[in-house]
Design an enzyme around this catalytic site. Structure first.
Site, mmCIF file in Angstrom:
data_model
loop_
_atom_site.group_PDB
_atom_site.id
_atom_site.type_symbol
_atom_site.label_atom_id
_atom_site.label_comp_id
_atom_site.label_asym_id
_atom_site.label_seq_id
_atom_site.Cartn_x
_atom_site.Cartn_y
_atom_site.Cartn_z
ATOM 1 C CB CYS A 5 -55.176 6.021 17.054
ATOM 2 S SG CYS A 5 -55.129 7.655 17.688
ATOM 3 C CB SER A 13 -36.709 -3.095 -10.148
ATOM 4 O OG SER A 13 -38.088 -2.709 -9.974
ATOM 5 C CG ASP A 16 -28.693 -6.761 -0.572
ATOM 6 O OD1 ASP A 16 -29.410 -6.055 -1.257
ATOM 7 O OD2 ASP A 16 -28.788 -7.219 0.562
ATOM 8 C CE LYS A 73 -32.568 -8.439 -6.943
ATOM 9 N NZ LYS A 73 -32.685 -7.744 -5.956
ATOM 10 C CD GLU A 78 -26.892 -3.626 -7.064
ATOM 11 O OE1 GLU A 78 -27.469 -3.337 -8.199
ATOM 12 O OE2 GLU A 78 -27.708 -3.727 -5.973
ATOM 13 C CE LYS A 104 -34.860 -10.585 -3.119
ATOM 14 N NZ LYS A 104 -35.571 -9.480 -3.014
ATOM 15 C CB CYS A 106 -53.491 10.620 21.489
ATOM 16 S SG CYS A 106 -54.715 9.675 20.571
ATOM 17 C CE LYS A 129 -29.040 -9.958 -15.612
ATOM 18 N NZ LYS A 129 -27.812 -8.973 -15.608
ATOM 19 C CB CYS A 146 -53.054 10.741 17.441
ATOM 20 S SG CYS A 146 -51.791 9.467 18.109
ATOM 21 C CB CYS A 154 -54.230 5.951 21.107
ATOM 22 S SG CYS A 154 -52.814 6.431 20.183
ATOM 23 C CG ASP A 203 -1.929 -1.021 1.136
ATOM 24 O OD1 ASP A 203 -2.122 -1.719 0.008
ATOM 25 O OD2 ASP A 203 -2.867 -1.079 2.035
ATOM 26 C CE1 TYR A 215 -27.404 -4.477 -13.297
ATOM 27 C CE2 TYR A 215 -26.526 -4.659 -11.150
ATOM 28 C CZ TYR A 215 -27.188 -4.194 -12.087
ATOM 29 O OH TYR A 215 -28.104 -3.321 -11.528
ATOM 30 C CD GLU A 271 -25.551 -11.433 -14.634
ATOM 31 O OE1 GLU A 271 -25.881 -10.516 -13.999
ATOM 32 O OE2 GLU A 271 -25.903 -11.786 -16.063
ATOM 33 C CD GLU A 328 6.773 -1.320 -2.858
ATOM 34 O OE1 GLU A 328 7.763 -1.568 -3.556
ATOM 35 O OE2 GLU A 328 6.019 -2.343 -2.660
ATOM 36 C CG PHE A 329 -1.166 2.085 -4.794
ATOM 37 C CD1 PHE A 329 -1.554 1.507 -6.039
ATOM 38 C CD2 PHE A 329 -2.222 2.919 -4.318
ATOM 39 C CE1 PHE A 329 -2.540 1.995 -6.809
ATOM 40 C CE2 PHE A 329 -3.143 3.439 -5.116
ATOM 41 C CZ PHE A 329 -3.388 2.939 -6.083
ATOM 42 N NE ARG A 388 -34.295 1.234 -10.178
ATOM 43 C CZ ARG A 388 -35.481 1.232 -9.672
ATOM 44 N NH1 ARG A 388 -35.645 1.988 -8.686
ATOM 45 N NH2 ARG A 388 -36.568 0.929 -10.449
#
Ligand code: IVH
Length: 669
Positions: free
Chosen positions: A426, A85, A120, A118, A174, A314, A411, A290, A431, A408, A36, A226, A116, A38-39, A139
């Site tokens: 309620c 989506s 998150d 998905k 993503e 999912k 209130c 897809k 309220c 409630c 790191d 993607y 592929e 050197e970078f 988006r």
């Protein structure tokens, strides 16, 4: 002008290449070749050279990754093609149904699919011009998002220049974080007194919203591509080829992508992937399936929400047990009272869960859930965790059944339950809990998007007597805010600016924000597109409302009732008097349009449209109006007395159409 010595130009060029190659080795191959330190030294040398000779700066210099100047707000970007989506499925049977539907539309015996993971994270769109990253956007609402180019440039896994010959290209993918990076980032956040994030997706979203790119540069965000927008124009014919092409351009490798011939293979692969995902260093919440042949994507098109060429499968929700410590009642903006269990914290699907919903009185009775019980909870996607059942055999015997109160908790007014409904409400519109939730809803991201006005701040302002109803927002004064706890000059100014900016939000957001029963985001958009101004919307009759697509008789009646009621009318009038001016909304380019993604040349005179109008209509339909004919041109529209463009198109074998056909393609959906 000073001339820059050639040796300096050469050194800068070499440094740029070297740095980007090390970036790639680090982020893409996970095989760093240098330390790191050197970078950092290479980067510092390049920064020093560019500072001394600003002329040598290039739009793809890795020094841009350190972060440019902070901005006040993000500009809005209208997406070339809407960012839709995917529809979700939760079982193999639903995948089989998707396949049957798709094959029927295409009259195909069997289809090849690309599958592929998905990821998150947060979807973003990157535009490259002549291979250099020109713009990056969120988006947003799907048709327009925020220009976050400066923030995205800081992500080392986003190439600032694509490898290979110069191309114009839009890539979607993503932004996400690895679990370990999120933990480190949260530790750092705690050290500096910032807030920590519950899951990688929130962390990615929160980081991309920062106005100071130098801060974003400190966040360990990554990017996976993607999708290529308009792949056919590049000669990319399948999704798997697109993945390979993205890789050749310099994007990171997508793990687990594979070709499945037929839906049975897809189902088998989904099952494998739901195991494999536990070995990945980042969060995934499913598999994206897809249609592999991209020319079929054009044929299949999309509904207003999602493309017909793909679907998300999912993963089944994760489940764990924990113990209920308390049951509290939450009063929502419509007065609905929801019982919520406070539980011992457990880690579930990447987040720590402390509360789980019990839905309603009947559900508590059905589960017989009591304080002290060990219960199973599950979390799937966005939905807040819910209690599935009580673990039997762990009761001590002193647990009391929960008694739903008659009044409630906020209130004190009696709670009501309408005939045939399970929800207890309620019915007191004043309220405080309801009022506060209504204000939070009004300010929420999908509504008027007032940054910094969450439930905590709303409660604080309400408790200080500064906020009793939504229009009070527009009467807040800096002097009153500054002395409040957690506020200062800067945060007061930021909040007031965000409130001021909300005055010109589009009408669809406004209609959603004021909380008309049954009017969600999609319905609000349909109404706003039809009537354009709030005045016209308020004057619309029931029949006119019911005639809008997406609006049925129930919604129409509800909207009418809102605008006729003293409460609704007063709220809107009060907001208008406070300076709120909802802007008309523009319709998005239809992803389903026949002209979508097509490069079109106009020649000759059209009888019904001027050149400018024709160009606008093409762009609105998602096509691109270009000036000259080449082999890449998809279509030439020839009006009266066409010029040499038509001859050239014919010579190149490019399709030439007349005005009538053009007009009907514009109408086509
Ligand atoms: S394709 C119409 N591929 O999932 C959008 N999406 O609802 C087509 N996502 O908004 C997107 N991994 O943010 C695609 N491999 C992947 C993905 C992916 C994550 C997200 C994306 C999109 C959402 C779908």
């Amino acid at each position: 002008m000073r001339t820059v010595p050639r040796s300096v130009r050469e050194e800068a060029r070499r440094l740029r290449e070297e740095i980007e190659e090390h970036n790639r080795l680090y982020y893409d191959e996970a095989a760093p070749a240098i330390s790191d330190d050197e970078f950092d030294r290479l980067l510092e040398r390049l920064i020093a050279l560019e500072r001394e000779h600003p002329e040598i700066r290039t739009p793809d210099s890795p020094t841009l990754r350190v972060g440019g100047a902070p901005s006040d707000k993000f500009e809005t970007v209208v997406h070339s093609v809407p960012m839709l989506s995917l529809d979700n499925t939760y079982s193999p049977e639903e995948l089989v149904e998707f396949d049957a539907r798709t094959r029927k539309l295409l009259r195909a015996e069997s289809l090849d699919y690309a599958v592929e993971f998905k990821l998150d994270g947060v979807a973003v769109a990157l535009s490259y011009r002549e291979s250099v990253l020109a713009r990056g956007a969120t988006r947003g609402d799907g048709s327009a998002g925020d220009d976050i180019t400066a923030n995205l440039r800081t992500l080392r896994s986003i190439p600032l220049r694509l490898r290979g010959d110069p191309v114009d290209l839009e890539v979607r993918g993503e932004v996400y974080l690895r679990f370990t990076d999120l933990e480190k980032m949260n530790e750092r956040q705690e050290e500096i007194g910032g807030r920590s994030f519950a899951n990688p997706r929130n962390a990615a979203a929160g980081s991309l919203k920062l106005l100071d790119p130098a801060e974003v540069a400190k966040r360990p965000l990554r990017f996976l591509a993607y999708q290529i927008v308009s792949p056919l124009a590049l000669g990319v014919r399948t999704q798997l080829e697109a993945i390979e092409t993205l890789r050749a351009f310099g994007f990171a490798r997508t793990e687990g992508a594979s070709l499945c011939r037929g839906i049975d293979a897809v189902v088998r692969r989904c099952e494998e992937m739901s195991e494999e995902r536990h070995r990945l260093p980042y969060g995934t919440d499913g598999v994206v399936v897809k249609v592999n042949d991209l020319s079929l994507h054009v044929r299949l098109g999309a509904t207003s929400k999602s493309p017909r060429w793909g679907i998300a499968y999912k993963f089944p929700a994760e489940k764990k047990t924990t113990v209920i410590r308390r049951i509290v009642l939450q009063v929502g903006r419509t007065g609905a009272v929801t019982p919520v269990a406070e539980v011992d914290p457990v880690r579930l699907a990447g987040t720590v869960v402390r509360r789980a919903t019990l839905h309603n009185e009947e559900e508590i009775r059905r589960l017989d859930a009591r304080v002290g019980d060990r219960v199973w909870i599950e979390k799937s996607g966005e939905i807040i965790p819910r209690i599935l059942g009580v673990e039997p055999g762990e009761r001590k015997g002193d647990e009391e059944p929960f008694r739903f109160p008659d009044a409630c908790p906020v209130c004190g007014e009696p709670l009501e339950r309408a005939e045939g409904e399970v929800v207890v409400r309620c019915e007191n519109p004043s309220c405080p809990a309801q009022v506060r939730r209504r204000i939070v809803h009004y300010a929420s991201r999908d509504a008027m998007d007032i940054e910094g006005l969450g439930i905590k701040v709303v409660e604080q302002l309400a408790d200080s007597g500064l906020l009793a109803e939504i229009p009070d927002l527009y009467r807040l004064q800096k002097e009153a805010l500054v002395p409040l706890e957690r506020f200062g000059e800067k945060s007061a100014e930021n909040l007031l600016r965000a409130i001021e900016e909300s005055k010109s939000r589009p009408l669809d957001r406004f209609l959603f924000a004021v909380g008309i029963r049954h009017v969600g985001r999609t319905t609000a958009r349909a109404i706003a597109l039809r009537f354009q101004t709030i005045e016209k919307t308020m004057r619309a009759g029931e029949d006119e409302l019911a005639a809008v697509g997406d609006v049925g008789p129930v919604v129409a009646r509800s909207a009418l009732h809102f605008f006729e009621s003293a409460k609704g009318r007063l709220l809107v009038e009060d907001l208008l008097a406070a300076g709120v001016r909802p802007a008309p909304v523009e319709g998005p380019a239809k992803e389903t349009s026949a002209l979508r993604g097509k490069k079109i040349v106009l020649t000759g005179t059209l009888a019904s449209l001027t050149r400018e109008e024709a160009r606008e209509r093409i762009e609105a339909a998602g096509g691109k109006a270009v000036a000259s004919v080449s082999a890449k041109t998809d279509l030439v529209v020839a009006g009266d007395s066409p010029g040499s463009k038509k001859t050239k198109a014919e010579a190149l074998g490019v399709r030439v159409i007349g005005e009538k056909e053009f007009l009907s393609m514009l109408e086509e959906k």
